[in-house]
Design an enzyme around this catalytic site. Structure first.
Site, PDB file in Angstrom:
ATOM      1  N   LYS A  95       6.263  -7.971  -4.004  1.00 23.59           N
ATOM      2  CA  LYS A  95       4.905  -7.825  -3.447  1.00 23.59           C
ATOM      3  C   LYS A  95       3.913  -7.443  -4.548  1.00 23.59           C
ATOM      4  O   LYS A  95       2.843  -8.033  -4.670  1.00 23.59           O
ATOM      5  CB  LYS A  95       4.906  -6.740  -2.364  1.00 23.59           C
ATOM      6  CG  LYS A  95       3.516  -6.237  -1.993  1.00 23.59           C
ATOM      7  CD  LYS A  95       3.551  -5.086  -1.012  1.00 23.59           C
ATOM      8  CE  LYS A  95       3.762  -3.727  -1.605  1.00 23.59           C
ATOM      9  NZ  LYS A  95       2.565  -3.002  -2.068  1.00 23.59           N
ATOM     10  N   ASN A  96       4.266  -6.430  -5.349  1.00 22.29           N
ATOM     11  CA  ASN A  96       3.299  -5.920  -6.316  1.00 22.29           C
ATOM     12  C   ASN A  96       3.068  -6.867  -7.488  1.00 22.29           C
ATOM     13  O   ASN A  96       2.105  -6.716  -8.230  1.00 22.29           O
ATOM     14  CB  ASN A  96       3.720  -4.529  -6.814  1.00 22.29           C
ATOM     15  CG  ASN A  96       3.497  -3.482  -5.742  1.00 22.29           C
ATOM     16  OD1 ASN A  96       2.891  -3.754  -4.700  1.00 22.29           O
ATOM     17  ND2 ASN A  96       4.008  -2.281  -5.975  1.00 22.29           N
ATOM     18  N   ARG A 119       4.697  -3.496   5.465  1.00 24.75           N
ATOM     19  CA  ARG A 119       3.742  -3.915   4.429  1.00 24.75           C
ATOM     20  C   ARG A 119       4.457  -4.297   3.138  1.00 24.75           C
ATOM     21  O   ARG A 119       3.915  -5.054   2.335  1.00 24.75           O
ATOM     22  CB  ARG A 119       2.766  -2.771   4.120  1.00 24.75           C
ATOM     23  CG  ARG A 119       1.697  -2.577   5.181  1.00 24.75           C
ATOM     24  CD  ARG A 119       0.711  -1.538   4.721  1.00 24.75           C
ATOM     25  NE  ARG A 119       0.379  -1.766   3.327  1.00 24.75           N
ATOM     26  CZ  ARG A 119       0.180  -0.800   2.432  1.00 24.75           C
ATOM     27  NH1 ARG A 119       0.269   0.455   2.774  1.00 24.75           N
ATOM     28  NH2 ARG A 119      -0.123  -1.097   1.188  1.00 24.75           N
ATOM     29  N   CYS A 148      -6.301   7.544   0.275  1.00 21.70           N
ATOM     30  CA  CYS A 148      -5.002   6.916   0.505  1.00 21.70           C
ATOM     31  C   CYS A 148      -4.002   8.034   0.774  1.00 21.70           C
ATOM     32  O   CYS A 148      -4.122   9.111   0.189  1.00 21.70           O
ATOM     33  CB  CYS A 148      -4.649   6.142  -0.755  1.00 21.70           C
ATOM     34  SG  CYS A 148      -3.004   5.476  -0.784  1.00 21.70           S
ATOM     35  N   ARG A 172      -6.754   8.017  -5.559  1.00 28.07           N
ATOM     36  CA  ARG A 172      -6.486   6.804  -6.345  1.00 28.07           C
ATOM     37  C   ARG A 172      -7.795   6.229  -6.870  1.00 28.07           C
ATOM     38  O   ARG A 172      -8.316   5.251  -6.344  1.00 28.07           O
ATOM     39  CB  ARG A 172      -5.711   5.791  -5.502  1.00 28.07           C
ATOM     40  CG  ARG A 172      -4.339   6.310  -5.127  1.00 28.07           C
ATOM     41  CD  ARG A 172      -3.542   5.322  -4.347  1.00 28.07           C
ATOM     42  NE  ARG A 172      -3.128   4.170  -5.120  1.00 28.07           N
ATOM     43  CZ  ARG A 172      -2.407   3.171  -4.621  1.00 28.07           C
ATOM     44  NH1 ARG A 172      -2.034   3.203  -3.360  1.00 28.07           N
ATOM     45  NH2 ARG A 172      -2.057   2.157  -5.370  1.00 28.07           N
ATOM     46  N   ASP A 232       7.434   4.551  -6.933  1.00 25.56           N
ATOM     47  CA  ASP A 232       7.708   3.787  -5.709  1.00 25.56           C
ATOM     48  C   ASP A 232       9.162   3.894  -5.250  1.00 25.56           C
ATOM     49  O   ASP A 232       9.516   3.357  -4.202  1.00 25.56           O
ATOM     50  CB  ASP A 232       7.336   2.304  -5.905  1.00 25.56           C
ATOM     51  CG  ASP A 232       5.833   2.110  -6.035  1.00 25.56           C
ATOM     52  OD1 ASP A 232       5.073   3.037  -5.695  1.00 25.56           O
ATOM     53  OD2 ASP A 232       5.415   1.027  -6.481  1.00 25.56           O
TER      54      ASP A 232
HETATM   55  N1  EPU Z   1      -5.562   6.052 -12.059  1.00 21.24           N
HETATM   56  C1  EPU Z   1      -6.706   6.600 -12.564  1.00 21.24           C
HETATM   57  N2  EPU Z   1      -7.804   5.789 -12.702  1.00 21.24           N
HETATM   58  C2  EPU Z   1      -7.775   4.474 -12.397  1.00 21.24           C
HETATM   59  C3  EPU Z   1      -6.589   3.910 -11.891  1.00 21.24           C
HETATM   60  C4  EPU Z   1      -5.489   4.738 -11.742  1.00 21.24           C
HETATM   61  O1  EPU Z   1      -6.759   7.797 -12.869  1.00 21.24           O
HETATM   62  O2  EPU Z   1      -8.789   3.792 -12.559  1.00 21.24           O
HETATM   63  C5  EPU Z   1      -4.375   6.899 -11.907  1.00 21.24           C
HETATM   64  C6  EPU Z   1      -3.844   6.901 -10.467  1.00 21.24           C
HETATM   65  O3  EPU Z   1      -4.502   7.858  -9.679  1.00 21.24           O
HETATM   66  C7  EPU Z   1      -2.384   7.221 -10.694  1.00 21.24           C
HETATM   67  C8  EPU Z   1      -2.079   6.503 -11.998  1.00 21.24           C
HETATM   68  O4  EPU Z   1      -3.325   6.311 -12.644  1.00 21.24           O
HETATM   69  O5  EPU Z   1      -2.219   8.604 -10.903  1.00 21.24           O
HETATM   70  C9  EPU Z   1      -1.387   5.175 -11.832  1.00 21.24           C
HETATM   71  O6  EPU Z   1      -2.091   4.369 -10.878  1.00 21.24           O
HETATM   72  P1  EPU Z   1      -2.115   2.785 -10.983  1.00 21.24           P
HETATM   73  O7  EPU Z   1      -3.513   2.345 -11.177  1.00 21.24           O
HETATM   74  O8  EPU Z   1      -1.112   2.336 -11.983  1.00 21.24           O
HETATM   75  O9  EPU Z   1      -1.669   2.352  -9.530  1.00 21.24           O
HETATM   76  P2  EPU Z   1      -2.052   0.969  -8.856  1.00 21.24           P
HETATM   77  O10 EPU Z   1      -2.130  -0.060  -9.894  1.00 21.24           O
HETATM   78  O11 EPU Z   1      -3.203   1.164  -7.964  1.00 21.24           O
HETATM   79  C10 EPU Z   1       0.372   0.095  -8.463  1.00 21.24           C
HETATM   80  C11 EPU Z   1       1.220  -0.265  -7.294  1.00 21.24           C
HETATM   81  C12 EPU Z   1       1.643   0.998  -6.567  1.00 21.24           C
HETATM   82  C13 EPU Z   1       2.398   1.896  -7.553  1.00 21.24           C
HETATM   83  C14 EPU Z   1       1.509   2.195  -8.752  1.00 21.24           C
HETATM   84  C15 EPU Z   1       2.197   3.018  -9.822  1.00 21.24           C
HETATM   85  C16 EPU Z   1       0.419  -2.420  -6.606  1.00 21.24           C
HETATM   86  C17 EPU Z   1      -0.234  -3.243  -5.572  1.00 21.24           C
HETATM   87  N3  EPU Z   1       0.483  -1.118  -6.384  1.00 21.24           N
HETATM   88  O12 EPU Z   1      -0.782   0.726  -7.937  1.00 21.24           O
HETATM   89  O13 EPU Z   1       2.538   0.585  -5.545  1.00 21.24           O
HETATM   90  O14 EPU Z   1       2.768   3.102  -6.931  1.00 21.24           O
HETATM   91  O15 EPU Z   1       1.079   0.955  -9.352  1.00 21.24           O
HETATM   92  O16 EPU Z   1       3.316   2.344 -10.287  1.00 21.24           O
HETATM   93  O17 EPU Z   1       0.903  -2.941  -7.590  1.00 21.24           O
HETATM   94  C18 EPU Z   1       3.617   0.696  -3.482  1.00 21.24           C
HETATM   95  O18 EPU Z   1       4.050  -0.452  -3.689  1.00 21.24           O
HETATM   96  O19 EPU Z   1       4.059   1.422  -2.552  1.00 21.24           O
HETATM   97  C19 EPU Z   1       2.570   1.232  -4.344  1.00 21.24           C
HETATM   98  C20 EPU Z   1       1.795   2.249  -3.997  1.00 21.24           C
END
Ligand code: EPU
Length: 449
Positions: A22-23, A407, A116, A121, A315
């Site tokens: 999915k991701n 999901r 969230c 996030r 995750d």
């Molecule tokens: N963060 C910031 N600023 C930003 C973006 C992120 O401070 O602009 C922080 C976040 O708060 C967090 C860390 O950086 O503490 C990592 O967040 P990241 O941006 O990497 O998360 P994401 O890209 O929004 C993806 C996955 C998540 C998974 C995270 C971490 C997808 C669709 N989602 O989210 O998956 O937990 O990376 O590996 O790819 C799930 O599948 O259940 C899920 C939540």
């Protein structure tokens, strides 16, 4: 709303193939906005999030067609660049249309993702990265409004590290946007997750010039345009890890096919220390391996901290915690990515787990058995942890609100049933009287062992 009624105490046994990730699929789908030519994505799982992303792409002028696990996407109209709140609030990953829209259409309006259940996030790193490419970013009526400068985005050196490491979807956004920028973009402190490598593979197949994906420094040489491509999504490392934990918690014997073992080395190592064996059967392609999972009769405790890849993934934290509830001794689980991602802790406690949380750390004192109970799913991975606990528990577990689970896992109930689990999916309205399922002894930590 559907609930799962799980009769615990049955060993999982058999073979199962891991589905497409999915991701990985979500940002792959957004690449359709970078070209007018067709993008085909194979092995796209049939999940609510993927359907939501397809709907969003349709609103943004893409034609989408699904045939089984094959998705065909093609941009037919570039006039609509607004990802509305209605869609974004159902799925945070909608943010990954921001970079592609901005790069190809020169403007994007994407509703700012809100709160969230797994914690704060922010998207500040996404925005900082796009600003470095020359975009002007404003916030209007809850929407992020991004505009490219006259002449389009221009390459830059961008540092994407934040207080919790890099950002996965932020890296996807900047890398995608930079493909069409003028000149060279260097992303420092880029996310190293395998899903980023998968995205770079598709973008390169479309004609992009990306090197270094999978390392903390990604270099993108901008090109004038991108074409269509056909891509098979990498298998889902989180689903694979969940199934490994499911085998372990039920003392099962599982063969996983299409398993991205190479993306799960940290879990492999941890499970080995816990007393779970992963034996590769065919590693010709280490991202699509076949392996067998078996378990020793007693599980050992471990210390684990979630980290960006190649560290232990957040995750899989809930699923591993469910397993550690049945280890002999105290485990320590620290969450370093989403410090509030512990919604499963009070629910596991309802099943007899002994858990003590202090801030972002949980001490898990292993118990001999878990007992079935009604529990509430709160987010995708917490739900998976509760299902695993239910598979091992003595008696009946009712997992409410499994739409969270749906999901991210395609027909998980049916697939676990094929492996020997006893799970019924029922509408909560039909659950007025308590289910009359015979009580089985919990399998985990075989009380008599
Ligand atoms: N963060 C910031 N600023 C930003 C973006 C992120 O401070 O602009 C922080 C976040 O708060 C967090 C860390 O950086 O503490 C990592 O967040 P990241 O941006 O990497 O998360 P994401 O890209 O929004 C993806 C996955 C998540 C998974 C995270 C971490 C997808 C669709 N989602 O989210 O998956 O937990 O990376 O590996 O790819 C799930 O599948 O259940 C899920 C939540």
């Amino acid at each position: 709303m559907d609930v799962f009624v799980i009769e615990g105490g049955r060993r999982l046994d058999g073979s199962i193939a891991v589905q497409g990730a999915k991701n990985a699929a979500l940002p792959l789908m957004a690449t359709a906005l970078l070209t007018d030519e067709p993008i085909t994505i194979r092995d796209a799982p049939d999940l609510a999030d993927i359907r939501n992303m397809a709907r969003l792409l349709e609103e943004l002028g893409c034609e989408t067609k699904r045939q089984g696990h094959r998705l065909s996407l093609r941009t037919a109209d570039r006039t609509q660049s607004h990802a509305r709140y209605d869609v974004v609030r159902t799925m945070r990953a909608s943010i990954c249309v921001l970079g592609p829209l901005l790069a190809r259409r020169g403007e994007a309006r994407v509703s700012m993702p809100g709160g969230c259940t797994i914690g704060d996030r922010p998207v500040d790193l996404h925005l900082r990265g796009l600003e470095a490419l020359g975009a002007q970013i404003d916030l209007d009526a809850g929407d992020i409004v991004a505009r490219a400068p006259v002449g389009g985005l221009r390459g830059a050196r961008i540092f994407l590290g934040g207080p919790f490491g890099s950002t996965v979807l932020g890296t996807a956004n900047i890398m995608s946007a930079a493909t069409l920028a003028r000149g060279t973009t260097t992303i420092e402190s880029a996310a190293c997750e395998p899903e980023i490598v998968d995205l770079a593979r598709l973008l390169n197949a479309m004609g992009a010039k990306i090197s270094g994906a999978g390392s903390p420094r990604i270099v993108v040489q901008g090109v004038d345009s991108l074409g269509g491509a056909d891509h098979r999504v990498m298998p889902d490392r989180i689903e694979a890890g969940t199934l490994m934990c499911a085998a372990a918690i039920t003392n099962g014997d599982l063969t996983l096919e299409n398993c991205p073992l190479d993306a799960l080395l940290v879990l492999w190592d941890l499970l080995h220390r816990i007393g779970v064996r992963i034996d590769p059967i065919d590693e010709t392609d280490p991202l699509r391996a076949t392996c067998r999972i078996t378990t020793e009769r007693s599980l050992r405790p471990v210390q684990v901290t979630t980290q960006p890849h190649p560290g232990f993934p957040t995750d899989l934290q809930a699923q591993l915690m469910a397993l550690l509830c049945l280890a002999e001794g105290n485990s320590i689980v620290t969450e370093k990515i989403f410090s509030e991602r512990f919604m499963h802790v009070p629910e596991l406690a309802r099943m007899g787990a002994s858990l003590h949380r202090a801030g972002a750390t949980v001490v898990v004192s292993g118990v001999r058995r878990l007992r079935g109970a009604p529990v509430m799913a709160s987010d995708l991975r917490a739900s998976a942890g509760l299902v695993l606990a239910g598979l091992a528990a003595e008696g009946t577990t009712i997992v409410n609100r499994v739409y969270h689970l749906d999901r991210g896992y395609e027909r998980l109930d049916e697939r676990l049933i094929q492996l020997g689990a006893k799970i019924e999916r029922v509408d909560e309205k039909d659950l007025e009287s308590p289910p009359t399922i015979a009580v089985m002894p919990g399998v985990a930590r075989l009380a008599s062992a």
